[in-house]
Write a protein that holds these residues in place. Structure first.
Motif, PDB file in Angstrom:
ATOM      1  N   ILE A   3      42.302  38.905  40.302  1.00 24.32           N
ATOM      2  CA  ILE A   3      42.371  37.472  40.050  1.00 24.32           C
ATOM      3  C   ILE A   3      42.455  36.809  41.422  1.00 24.32           C
ATOM      4  O   ILE A   3      43.264  37.191  42.264  1.00 24.32           O
ATOM      5  CB  ILE A   3      43.589  37.113  39.171  1.00 24.32           C
ATOM      6  N   ILE A   4      41.612  35.804  41.644  1.00 32.56           N
ATOM      7  CA  ILE A   4      41.477  35.194  42.967  1.00 32.56           C
ATOM      8  C   ILE A   4      42.597  34.206  43.283  1.00 32.56           C
ATOM      9  O   ILE A   4      43.126  34.184  44.389  1.00 32.56           O
ATOM     10  CB  ILE A   4      40.116  34.460  43.093  1.00 32.56           C
ATOM     11  N   ALA A   5      42.965  33.342  42.317  1.00 33.41           N
ATOM     12  CA  ALA A   5      43.945  32.286  42.603  1.00 33.41           C
ATOM     13  C   ALA A   5      44.733  31.940  41.356  1.00 33.41           C
ATOM     14  O   ALA A   5      44.408  32.370  40.249  1.00 33.41           O
ATOM     15  CB  ALA A   5      43.220  31.044  43.129  1.00 33.41           C
ATOM     16  N   GLY A   6      45.778  31.142  41.558  1.00 36.64           N
ATOM     17  CA  GLY A   6      46.568  30.656  40.438  1.00 36.64           C
ATOM     18  C   GLY A   6      47.763  31.543  40.129  1.00 36.64           C
ATOM     19  O   GLY A   6      48.216  32.327  40.951  1.00 36.64           O
ATOM     20  N   GLU A   7      48.244  31.414  38.904  1.00 34.88           N
ATOM     21  CA  GLU A   7      49.458  32.093  38.462  1.00 34.88           C
ATOM     22  C   GLU A   7      49.388  33.612  38.626  1.00 34.88           C
ATOM     23  O   GLU A   7      50.378  34.254  38.964  1.00 34.88           O
ATOM     24  CB  GLU A   7      49.700  31.755  36.980  1.00 34.88           C
ATOM     25  N   TYR A   8      48.235  34.208  38.387  1.00 32.59           N
ATOM     26  CA  TYR A   8      48.089  35.671  38.450  1.00 32.59           C
ATOM     27  C   TYR A   8      47.402  36.136  39.741  1.00 32.59           C
ATOM     28  O   TYR A   8      46.921  37.266  39.815  1.00 32.59           O
ATOM     29  CB  TYR A   8      47.311  36.181  37.239  1.00 32.59           C
ATOM     30  N   ARG A   9      47.371  35.287  40.727  1.00 36.15           N
ATOM     31  CA  ARG A   9      46.677  35.570  41.986  1.00 36.15           C
ATOM     32  C   ARG A   9      47.026  36.955  42.538  1.00 36.15           C
ATOM     33  O   ARG A   9      48.187  37.355  42.589  1.00 36.15           O
ATOM     34  CB  ARG A   9      47.063  34.529  43.027  1.00 36.15           C
ATOM     35  N   GLY A  10      45.950  37.669  42.918  1.00 38.82           N
ATOM     36  CA  GLY A  10      46.110  38.970  43.548  1.00 38.82           C
ATOM     37  C   GLY A  10      46.262  40.133  42.575  1.00 38.82           C
ATOM     38  O   GLY A  10      46.176  41.287  42.989  1.00 38.82           O
ATOM     39  N   ARG A  11      46.465  39.856  41.295  1.00 38.38           N
ATOM     40  CA  ARG A  11      46.623  40.935  40.325  1.00 38.38           C
ATOM     41  C   ARG A  11      45.293  41.650  40.136  1.00 38.38           C
ATOM     42  O   ARG A  11      44.258  41.038  39.960  1.00 38.38           O
ATOM     43  CB  ARG A  11      47.091  40.406  38.970  1.00 38.38           C
ATOM     44  N   ARG A  12      45.351  42.957  40.163  1.00 34.15           N
ATOM     45  CA  ARG A  12      44.150  43.783  39.987  1.00 34.15           C
ATOM     46  C   ARG A  12      43.768  43.847  38.516  1.00 34.15           C
ATOM     47  O   ARG A  12      44.627  43.976  37.642  1.00 34.15           O
ATOM     48  CB  ARG A  12      44.397  45.191  40.498  1.00 34.15           C
ATOM     49  N   LEU A  13      42.476  43.768  38.272  1.00 30.63           N
ATOM     50  CA  LEU A  13      41.942  43.904  36.926  1.00 30.63           C
ATOM     51  C   LEU A  13      41.341  45.293  36.775  1.00 30.63           C
ATOM     52  O   LEU A  13      40.943  45.915  37.764  1.00 30.63           O
ATOM     53  CB  LEU A  13      40.865  42.841  36.676  1.00 30.63           C
ATOM     54  N   ALA A  14      41.257  45.751  35.542  1.00 32.38           N
ATOM     55  CA  ALA A  14      40.648  47.050  35.266  1.00 32.38           C
ATOM     56  C   ALA A  14      39.226  47.053  35.807  1.00 32.38           C
ATOM     57  O   ALA A  14      38.485  46.088  35.638  1.00 32.38           O
ATOM     58  CB  ALA A  14      40.653  47.320  33.768  1.00 32.38           C
ATOM     59  N   SER A  15      38.850  48.112  36.447  1.00 29.11           N
ATOM     60  CA  SER A  15      37.552  48.190  37.103  1.00 29.11           C
ATOM     61  C   SER A  15      36.561  49.012  36.300  1.00 29.11           C
ATOM     62  O   SER A  15      36.919  49.996  35.668  1.00 29.11           O
ATOM     63  CB  SER A  15      37.727  48.816  38.488  1.00 29.11           C
ATOM     64  N   VAL A  16      35.312  48.582  36.366  1.00 29.41           N
ATOM     65  CA  VAL A  16      34.231  49.376  35.778  1.00 29.41           C
ATOM     66  C   VAL A  16      33.341  49.909  36.899  1.00 29.41           C
ATOM     67  O   VAL A  16      32.218  50.319  36.656  1.00 29.41           O
ATOM     68  CB  VAL A  16      33.390  48.564  34.768  1.00 29.41           C
ATOM     69  N   GLY A  17      33.861  49.888  38.110  1.00 30.25           N
ATOM     70  CA  GLY A  17      33.078  50.369  39.250  1.00 30.25           C
ATOM     71  C   GLY A  17      31.887  49.463  39.484  1.00 30.25           C
ATOM     72  O   GLY A  17      32.015  48.264  39.558  1.00 30.25           O
ATOM     73  N   LYS A  18      30.703  50.030  39.534  1.00 26.54           N
ATOM     74  CA  LYS A  18      29.492  49.240  39.740  1.00 26.54           C
ATOM     75  C   LYS A  18      28.934  48.708  38.425  1.00 26.54           C
ATOM     76  O   LYS A  18      27.850  48.172  38.371  1.00 26.54           O
ATOM     77  CB  LYS A  18      28.438  50.074  40.458  1.00 26.54           C
ATOM     78  N   GLY A  19      29.697  48.882  37.378  1.00 22.34           N
ATOM     79  CA  GLY A  19      29.252  48.404  36.070  1.00 22.34           C
ATOM     80  C   GLY A  19      28.916  49.563  35.163  1.00 22.34           C
ATOM     81  O   GLY A  19      28.962  50.720  35.550  1.00 22.34           O
ATOM     82  N   ASP A  20      28.609  49.239  33.949  1.00 22.51           N
ATOM     83  CA  ASP A  20      28.262  50.232  32.946  1.00 22.51           C
ATOM     84  C   ASP A  20      26.966  49.768  32.295  1.00 22.51           C
ATOM     85  O   ASP A  20      26.992  49.034  31.309  1.00 22.51           O
ATOM     86  CB  ASP A  20      29.391  50.348  31.918  1.00 22.51           C
ATOM     87  N   PRO A  21      25.809  50.131  32.878  1.00 19.26           N
ATOM     88  CA  PRO A  21      24.537  49.641  32.356  1.00 19.26           C
ATOM     89  C   PRO A  21      24.331  49.941  30.877  1.00 19.26           C
ATOM     90  O   PRO A  21      23.779  49.129  30.149  1.00 19.26           O
ATOM     91  CB  PRO A  21      23.491  50.348  33.207  1.00 19.26           C
ATOM     92  N   GLY A  22      24.806  51.079  30.401  1.00 17.89           N
ATOM     93  CA  GLY A  22      24.652  51.418  29.000  1.00 17.89           C
ATOM     94  C   GLY A  22      25.387  50.442  28.097  1.00 17.89           C
ATOM     95  O   GLY A  22      24.959  50.146  26.992  1.00 17.89           O
ATOM     96  N   ALA A  23      26.503  49.940  28.562  1.00 18.41           N
ATOM     97  CA  ALA A  23      27.289  48.980  27.785  1.00 18.41           C
ATOM     98  C   ALA A  23      26.986  47.545  28.241  1.00 18.41           C
ATOM     99  O   ALA A  23      27.621  46.611  27.793  1.00 18.41           O
ATOM    100  CB  ALA A  23      28.777  49.276  27.956  1.00 18.41           C
ATOM    101  N   HIS A  24      26.032  47.384  29.149  1.00 24.38           N
ATOM    102  CA  HIS A  24      25.656  46.089  29.715  1.00 24.38           C
ATOM    103  C   HIS A  24      26.830  45.413  30.423  1.00 24.38           C
ATOM    104  O   HIS A  24      26.930  44.198  30.430  1.00 24.38           O
ATOM    105  CB  HIS A  24      25.075  45.153  28.638  1.00 24.38           C
ATOM    106  N   LEU A  25      27.726  46.209  31.011  1.00 23.51           N
ATOM    107  CA  LEU A  25      28.829  45.645  31.779  1.00 23.51           C
ATOM    108  C   LEU A  25      28.388  45.500  33.228  1.00 23.51           C
ATOM    109  O   LEU A  25      28.054  46.476  33.886  1.00 23.51           O
ATOM    110  CB  LEU A  25      30.068  46.541  31.695  1.00 23.51           C
ATOM    111  N   ARG A  26      28.367  44.278  33.666  1.00 21.29           N
ATOM    112  CA  ARG A  26      27.972  43.937  35.012  1.00 21.29           C
ATOM    113  C   ARG A  26      28.937  42.858  35.479  1.00 21.29           C
ATOM    114  O   ARG A  26      28.666  41.674  35.363  1.00 21.29           O
ATOM    115  CB  ARG A  26      26.515  43.438  34.991  1.00 21.29           C
ATOM    116  N   PRO A  27      30.119  43.262  35.940  1.00 16.61           N
ATOM    117  CA  PRO A  27      31.146  42.281  36.276  1.00 16.61           C
ATOM    118  C   PRO A  27      30.697  41.316  37.372  1.00 16.61           C
ATOM    119  O   PRO A  27      30.012  41.699  38.316  1.00 16.61           O
ATOM    120  CB  PRO A  27      32.321  43.113  36.779  1.00 16.61           C
TER     121      PRO A  27
END
Length: 185
Positions: A3-27
């Protein structure tokens, strides 16, 4: 991802690495997300975040909607039908401890249920090149999800034209990513 800014600033989010093309995940990258939110906070579109109800279509990890929540949105509805996406969204909500301000809809964004309340800020990040964004936008509008004068932030691989019923406000390019800003007519 974080999270970039605000109340949750700096908190890490779950990562999908470079994405999951099979699931169409492209963060959306942190850099693009930061630039996007700087644009939203810059005043050109008023203040679309503070106190807003947010709809995040094709939510993926939920990073866009959760970033808005961190920056002062009141509530976010995250829509994605992918199993991997659903798991990541739930994990990120738990990490941030914001379950009370979130609703997760595990459904295809082109088949939304009727809305309880309209949203003033819509994030639309469909799988690239599948022509799903316009369909999801039409369904959201017909289902009462889009408030009058809502701001739509549409992320795609190319600049998008405004579908019927919407006005194009601007396009911004961030490397391979195009963000189109729309508003209801």
């Amino acid at each position: 991802m974080r999270i970039i800014a605000g109340e949750y600033r700096g908190r890490r989010l779950a990562s999908v690495g470079k994405g999951d093309p099979g699931a169409h995940l492209r963060p959306t990258t942190d850099r693009v997300r930061e630039s996007l939110f700087n644009t939203l906070a810059g005043g050109r579109f008023g203040d679309p975040i503070s106190g807003a109800r947010v709809l995040d279509l094709f939510a993926g990890t939920g990073a866009l909607g959760l970033e808005a929540l961190s920056r002062g949105a009141e509530h976010v509805t995250l829509v994605d039908d992918g199993r991997a996406a659903g798991k990541l969204i739930r994990e990120n909500i738990q990490t941030l401890g914001c379950k009370a301000a979130c609703k997760v809809i595990a459904r295809d964004a082109t088949r939304l249920p009727q809305a309880d309340t309209a949203c003033g800020l819509i994030f639309l990040d469909p799988p690239y090149g599948k022509d799903l964004g316009g369909q999801a936008l039409a369904v959201a509008q017909a289902g009462g999800w889009i408030a009058p004068e809502a701001l739509i932030v549409w992320e795609e691989e190319a600049a998008q034209e405004a579908p019927a019923g919407f006005n194009l406000l601007d396009h911004k390019r961030y490397g391979d990513t195009w963000i189109s800003f729309l508003q209801v007519q």
